[in-house]
Design a protein around this motif. Structure first.
Motif, short mmCIF file in Angstrom:
data_model
loop_
_atom_site.label_atom_id
_atom_site.label_comp_id
_atom_site.label_asym_id
_atom_site.label_seq_id
_atom_site.Cartn_x
_atom_site.Cartn_y
_atom_site.Cartn_z
N HIS B 29 0.84 -1.20 0.00
CA HIS B 29 0.00 0.00 0.00
C HIS B 29 0.87 1.24 0.00
N ARG B 30 0.54 2.18 -0.86
CA ARG B 30 1.37 3.38 -0.99
C ARG B 30 0.70 4.64 -0.44
N ARG B 94 -4.20 2.32 1.83
CA ARG B 94 -4.83 1.73 0.66
C ARG B 94 -3.79 1.64 -0.44
N VAL B 95 -4.14 0.87 -1.45
CA VAL B 95 -3.14 0.51 -2.45
C VAL B 95 -2.55 1.73 -3.14
N LEU B 96 -3.43 2.47 -3.86
CA LEU B 96 -2.94 3.59 -4.65
C LEU B 96 -3.56 4.92 -4.23
N GLY B 97 -4.56 4.87 -3.39
CA GLY B 97 -5.19 6.11 -2.97
C GLY B 97 -6.29 6.57 -3.88
N ASP B 101 -10.56 2.89 -3.86
CA ASP B 101 -9.77 1.94 -3.08
C ASP B 101 -10.30 1.84 -1.66
N THR B 102 -10.38 0.65 -1.15
CA THR B 102 -10.78 0.46 0.25
C THR B 102 -9.68 0.94 1.17
N GLN B 103 -10.06 1.68 2.20
CA GLN B 103 -9.11 2.09 3.23
C GLN B 103 -9.14 1.09 4.37
N TYR B 104 -7.98 0.60 4.75
CA TYR B 104 -7.85 -0.35 5.85
C TYR B 104 -7.25 0.39 7.05
#
Lengths: 115, 114
Positions: B29-30, B94-97, B101-104
């Motif tokens: 995740h970035r 989240r992966v790319l923002g 994208d789902t926020q964890y």
């Protein structure tokens, strides 16, 4: 700016009864909608989300929510609750005018399931 | 995969001090976002970082700042602490923002200012 309204701060319900947690949002453009759950002393966990397509979305633990564009609502329902569903539930929105890709949360609804 | 981790989990500081909170996102995740949760104001967005750059900022005073490192780990700093800064600070990755994208979320750091 977009906003989210959760009208019920607390919802008491008996175990095995149905429940609905209400969520309304304000935005004149397309948004993305989420329900998160927070158990005591924990962070937020995603319950379900609506991005596009079918207006009815379901979670793996029996919750479902229906996106209603005309009423700008995204109510959360469960036909039969369990004691373990006791938690705080947050409705959130992203996208929309001025929203960008951050989450804007409602004030939360405390669901208390009683025996 | 390991989830989002935040350290420390609990922190007690006094007014006027400064504090640094740390967040390690899910591997790969970035994007890292920070939120403040208080009983009075609820959950409020602080800022988001993506590839070491602040991409979005909420309505908080300049005492609140953050940064992101090349390994995507993030820190937030609050200087000159006030009593009202007492809150649960949540980090989400989240992966790319992207907006879809789902926020964890991590478990949070509970900050108490005395």
């Amino acid at each position: 700016a977009q906003s989210v309204t959760q009208l019920d701060s607390q919802v008491p319900v008996f175990e095995e009864a149905p429940v609905e947690l209400r969520c309304n949002y304000s935005s004149s453009v397309s948004v993305y909608l989420f329900w998160y759950v927070q158990y005591p002393n924990q962070g937020l966990q995603l319950l379900l989300k609506y991005l596009s397509g079918s207006t009815l979305v379901e979670s793996i633990n029996g919750f479902e929510a229906e996106f209603n564009k005309s009423q700008t609502s995204f109510h959360l329902r469960k036909p039969s609750v369990h004691i373990s569903d006791t938690a705080e539930y947050f409705c959130a929105v992203s996208g929309g005018t001025g929203g960008g890709n951050k989450l804007t949360f409602g004030t939360g609804t405390q669901l208390k399931v009683e025996l | 995969k390991a989830g989002v981790t935040q350290t420390p989990r609990y922190l007690i500081k006094t007014r006027g001090q400064q504090v640094t909170l740390s967040c390690s996102p899910i591997s790969g995740h970035r994007s890292v976002s920070w939120y403040q949760q208080t009983p009075g104001q609820g959950l409020q967005f602080l800022f988001e970082y993506f590839s070491e750059t602040q991409r979005n900022k909420g309505n908080f005073p300049g005492r609140f700042s953050g940064r992101q490192f090349s390994n995507s780990r993030s820190e937030m700093n609050v200087s000159t602490l006030e009593l009202g800064d007492s809150a649960l600070y949540l980090c989400a990755s989240r992966v790319l923002g992207a907006v879809t994208d789902t926020q964890y979320f991590g478990p949070g750091t509970r900050l108490t200012v005395l």
